[in-house]
Scaffold this motif. Structure first.
Motif, PDB file in Angstrom:
ATOM      1  N   TYR A 276       0.744  -1.220  -0.092  1.00 47.86           N
ATOM      2  CA  TYR A 276      -0.039  -0.028   0.072  1.00 47.86           C
ATOM      3  C   TYR A 276       0.926   1.188   0.060  1.00 47.86           C
ATOM      4  N   ILE A 277       2.013   1.389   0.895  1.00 50.46           N
ATOM      5  CA  ILE A 277       2.800   2.412   1.062  1.00 50.46           C
ATOM      6  C   ILE A 277       3.465   2.653  -0.284  1.00 50.46           C
ATOM      7  N   LYS A 278       3.894   1.744  -0.970  1.00 52.34           N
ATOM      8  CA  LYS A 278       4.762   1.741  -2.136  1.00 52.34           C
ATOM      9  C   LYS A 278       3.771   2.340  -3.194  1.00 52.34           C
ATOM     10  N   ASN A 279       2.982   1.769  -3.436  1.00 54.20           N
ATOM     11  CA  ASN A 279       1.765   2.294  -4.431  1.00 54.20           C
ATOM     12  C   ASN A 279       1.441   3.959  -4.133  1.00 54.20           C
ATOM     13  N   LYS A 280       1.371   4.125  -2.938  1.00 57.39           N
ATOM     14  CA  LYS A 280       1.071   5.585  -2.801  1.00 57.39           C
ATOM     15  C   LYS A 280       2.121   6.609  -3.089  1.00 57.39           C
ATOM     16  N   MET A 281       3.375   5.722  -2.554  1.00 54.43           N
ATOM     17  CA  MET A 281       4.754   6.688  -3.095  1.00 54.43           C
ATOM     18  C   MET A 281       4.774   6.709  -4.725  1.00 54.43           C
ATOM     19  N   MET A 282       4.142   5.701  -5.394  1.00 58.25           N
ATOM     20  CA  MET A 282       4.312   5.697  -7.038  1.00 58.25           C
ATOM     21  C   MET A 282       3.074   6.756  -7.303  1.00 58.25           C
ATOM     22  N   GLU A 283       2.208   6.683  -6.686  1.00 57.78           N
ATOM     23  CA  GLU A 283       1.008   7.554  -7.167  1.00 57.78           C
ATOM     24  C   GLU A 283       1.312   9.019  -7.075  1.00 57.78           C
ATOM     25  N   TYR A 284       2.357   9.197  -5.843  1.00 58.81           N
ATOM     26  CA  TYR A 284       2.657  10.663  -5.713  1.00 58.81           C
ATOM     27  C   TYR A 284       4.185  10.745  -6.493  1.00 58.81           C
ATOM     28  N   GLY A 285       4.336  10.082  -7.611  1.00 64.21           N
ATOM     29  CA  GLY A 285       5.477  10.346  -8.450  1.00 64.21           C
ATOM     30  C   GLY A 285       6.816  10.074  -7.806  1.00 64.21           C
ATOM     31  N   LEU A 286       7.043   9.435  -7.010  1.00 65.45           N
ATOM     32  CA  LEU A 286       8.257   9.031  -6.078  1.00 65.45           C
ATOM     33  C   LEU A 286       9.042   7.903  -6.920  1.00 65.45           C
ATOM     34  N   GLN A 287      10.317   7.845  -6.625  1.00 59.59           N
ATOM     35  CA  GLN A 287      11.185   6.727  -7.221  1.00 59.59           C
ATOM     36  C   GLN A 287      11.220   5.710  -5.993  1.00 59.59           C
ATOM     37  N   VAL A 288      10.681   4.520  -5.957  1.00 59.53           N
ATOM     38  CA  VAL A 288      10.347   3.865  -4.847  1.00 59.53           C
ATOM     39  C   VAL A 288      11.567   2.708  -4.881  1.00 59.53           C
ATOM     40  N   ARG A 289      12.070   2.356  -3.715  1.00 58.39           N
ATOM     41  CA  ARG A 289      13.098   1.399  -3.352  1.00 58.39           C
ATOM     42  C   ARG A 289      13.072   0.770  -1.937  1.00 58.39           C
ATOM     43  N   GLU A 290      13.518  -0.437  -2.001  1.00 59.44           N
ATOM     44  CA  GLU A 290      13.716  -0.899  -0.362  1.00 59.44           C
ATOM     45  C   GLU A 290      15.172  -1.304  -0.414  1.00 59.44           C
ATOM     46  N   ASP A 291      15.405  -1.259   0.961  1.00 59.61           N
ATOM     47  CA  ASP A 291      17.000  -1.533   1.303  1.00 59.61           C
ATOM     48  C   ASP A 291      17.046  -2.818   1.556  1.00 59.61           C
ATOM     49  N   GLY A 292      18.328  -3.489   2.163  1.00 63.37           N
ATOM     50  CA  GLY A 292      18.560  -4.892   2.268  1.00 63.37           C
ATOM     51  C   GLY A 292      18.032  -5.521   3.712  1.00 63.37           C
ATOM     52  N   PHE A 293      17.253  -4.457   4.220  1.00 67.95           N
ATOM     53  CA  PHE A 293      16.590  -4.698   5.654  1.00 67.95           C
ATOM     54  C   PHE A 293      14.999  -4.748   5.397  1.00 67.95           C
ATOM     55  N   GLY A 294      14.550  -4.263   4.511  1.00 63.68           N
ATOM     56  CA  GLY A 294      13.073  -3.950   3.997  1.00 63.68           C
ATOM     57  C   GLY A 294      12.612  -2.674   4.337  1.00 63.68           C
ATOM     58  N   ASN A 295      13.537  -1.495   4.854  1.00 64.74           N
ATOM     59  CA  ASN A 295      12.979  -0.154   5.019  1.00 64.74           C
ATOM     60  C   ASN A 295      12.733   0.321   3.367  1.00 64.74           C
ATOM     61  N   ILE A 296      11.721   1.018   3.385  1.00 63.76           N
ATOM     62  CA  ILE A 296      11.040   1.424   1.994  1.00 63.76           C
ATOM     63  C   ILE A 296      11.453   2.925   2.016  1.00 63.76           C
ATOM     64  N   PHE A 297      11.839   3.340   0.629  1.00 64.51           N
ATOM     65  CA  PHE A 297      12.182   4.865   0.691  1.00 64.51           C
ATOM     66  C   PHE A 297      11.526   5.384  -0.863  1.00 64.51           C
ATOM     67  N   GLY A 298      10.948   6.584  -0.810  1.00 71.65           N
ATOM     68  CA  GLY A 298      10.252   7.143  -2.025  1.00 71.65           C
ATOM     69  C   GLY A 298      10.947   8.436  -2.304  1.00 71.65           C
ATOM     70  N   LYS A 299      11.628   8.427  -3.144  1.00 72.10           N
ATOM     71  CA  LYS A 299      12.520   9.777  -3.654  1.00 72.10           C
ATOM     72  C   LYS A 299      11.853  10.833  -4.422  1.00 72.10           C
ATOM     73  N   LEU A 300      11.861  12.011  -4.164  1.00 73.33           N
ATOM     74  CA  LEU A 300      11.631  12.990  -5.123  1.00 73.33           C
ATOM     75  C   LEU A 300      12.763  13.793  -5.422  1.00 73.33           C
ATOM     76  N   GLU A 301      13.165  13.701  -6.689  1.00 71.74           N
ATOM     77  CA  GLU A 301      14.634  14.118  -7.153  1.00 71.74           C
ATOM     78  C   GLU A 301      14.680  15.652  -6.755  1.00 71.74           C
ATOM     79  N   GLY A 302      15.766  16.059  -6.356  1.00 72.32           N
ATOM     80  CA  GLY A 302      15.869  17.604  -6.299  1.00 72.32           C
ATOM     81  C   GLY A 302      16.497  18.290  -7.513  1.00 72.32           C
ATOM     82  N   THR A 303      16.702  19.486  -7.406  1.00 69.21           N
ATOM     83  CA  THR A 303      17.361  19.986  -8.903  1.00 69.21           C
ATOM     84  C   THR A 303      19.071  20.057  -8.777  1.00 69.21           C
ATOM     85  N   ILE A 304      19.456  20.009  -7.344  1.00 71.96           N
ATOM     86  CA  ILE A 304      21.120  20.028  -7.326  1.00 71.96           C
ATOM     87  C   ILE A 304      21.220  18.455  -7.343  1.00 71.96           C
TER      88      ILE A 304
END
Ligand code: HGY
Ligand code: MN
Ligand code: MN
Ligand code: MN
Length: 408
Positions: free
Chosen positions: A41-69
């Protein structure tokens, strides 16, 4: 009810449905079926909000909105999404949803941050499955080594890696995160106490988080027949545990200054009504705003254990977690306060009696936390409730603060 408030309410309500104990609160253990549902659910929400979604090797979830720098360090904003057994809907998810809604406000205002924003959903903050707690954030920051992470097992003897595999998580993904990639961490959390409600103030700006330590104590005695074993021929593991547990509250009360100690878990083996218990395993959770009190209670606990460690009884003590008290970053605190004033939202300073992932991230980056009131001051119960209007106010403050931090 405005749009933001409605979205917050809907998301927290949806996440609360992923529980192993419907109608008896939220039970969402790490790497469980319910974790997997909430994760999707959380990953889908992140994608819906235009975030790049990934998980790390522990299962933490990250949704990234790229910056200009290019390749700039990120502002992390989120919380955990596991729960205590039969807990509430807001502890953790309110912070993850707040992170998502800060991104939504960036999108709605067509704002591009200079520094990237990352919404994060952390695992095993409560320690309900693998003990200790703050596991996802400690592993991500390296406070918990990969070796120690791998060696964690749950009460059924299932290891972290086996449990990850069971829900299709890839433990070979990147693990410890380079602190250079983090510019700041912000967390919204429910207060889990009575102060904000009593003061009728919607926002608490967190100044400090208590230090805490958790022990697991094993008492080995000798099983025996409840009927035929004379009273003076017993090594009863439960009686010894009970004698120690009964003393623990006074060890904390003697320290004063808000020091607390709790035994929340007790397992008895073999747990038969006509069998003298051969073994007991119980937890001790000690907290204080001052480290000296924690150290004093630990010392007195060890004296108590030594006193009861006598013929036929063997007691082992294993420390699962130790975090000293943490102060939040002064600059972020003043930013959060200034933004609250600019938005004309009443706030007060507050200290946290609960532990949070923010205390771990504070080891590697600048950290700030906001609280919203808990109805009746209760948490870690199905009755836990916070007003989505207060959470929406916190989101507005976080949005303004993040804009400042990311120089928009
Ligand atoms: O126990 C705590 O303080 C947090 O809820 N994990
Ligand atoms: Mn929490
Ligand atoms: Mn909690
Ligand atoms: Mn917490």
């Amino acid at each position: 009810m405005n749009n933001l408030q409605a979205r917050i309410e809907e998301q927290i309500d949806n996440i609360s449905k992923f529980t192993a104990t419907p109608d008896q609160g939220t039970t969402r253990l790490t790497y469980s079926k319910e974790d997997k549902q909430a994760r999707e659910y959380i990953k889908n929400k992140m994608m819906e909000y235009g975030l790049q979604v990934r998980e790390d090797g522990f299962g933490n979830i990250f949704g990234k909105l790229e910056g200009t720098i290019k390749d700039a360090p990120s502002i992390l904003i989120g919380s955990h999404f596991d729960s205590v057994p039969n807990g509430g809907s807001f502890d953790g998810p309110a912070g993850v949803v707040a992170g998502l809604e800060v991104v939504a406000l960036f999108n709605e205002n067509n704002l591009k941050p200079k520094y990237p924003l990352e919404v994060i959903a952390l695992i095993e903050e409560e320690g309900s499955r693998f003990g200790g707690g703050l596991m996802g954030s400690r592993a991500m920051t390296g406070l918990l080594s990969e070796e120690d992470f791998k060696n964690l097992i749950d009460h059924n003897g299932v290891s972290t890696l086996e449990a990850m595999k069971e829900i299709g998580l890839d433990s070979s993904l990147s693990k410890k995160r380079d602190p250079e990639t983090i510019k700041a961490y912000l967390e919204l959390h429910i207060e889990q106490g009575p102060i904000l409600e009593a003061k009728k103030i919607p926002i608490g700006v967190v100044e400090t988080i208590v230090g805490l330590t958790q022990f697991e104590i094993t008492v080995d005695g000798r099983a025996g027949h409840a009927g035929t074993t004379p009273m003076d021929h017993r090594s009863d593991a439960l009686v010894t545990a009970a004698q120690i547990i009964a003393e623990i509250p006074s060890l904390a009360k003697e320290e004063g200054e808000g020091t607390v100690a709790t035994t929340g878990k007790l397992n008895v083996f073999p747990n038969g009504s006509n069998v003298i218990p051969s073994k007991t395993v119980f937890t001790v959770d000690i907290r204080s705003g001052k480290e000296k009190h924690i150290q004093n209670v630990i010392r007195k606990l060890n004296q108590l254990v030594n006193f009861h460690n006598k013929e036929g009884i063997k007691i082992t003590v294993s420390q699962q977690l130790y975090m000293e008290p943490k102060a939040m970053n002064r600059d972020i605190i003043s930013l959060l306060k200034k933004r609250s004033s600019t938005l004309d939202i009443p706030y007060c300073s507050i200290n946290s009696g609960a532990g949070h992932d923010a205390m771990v991230l504070a080891e590697v980056t600048d950290v700030g936390m906001l609280f919203v009131p808990s109805k009746g001051g209760v948490s870690h119960t199905p009755e836990e409730w916070s007003d989505s209007l207060d959470i929406a106010k916190a989101v507005e403050i976080l949005f303004e603060t993040v804009k400042k931090l990311t120089e928009v």
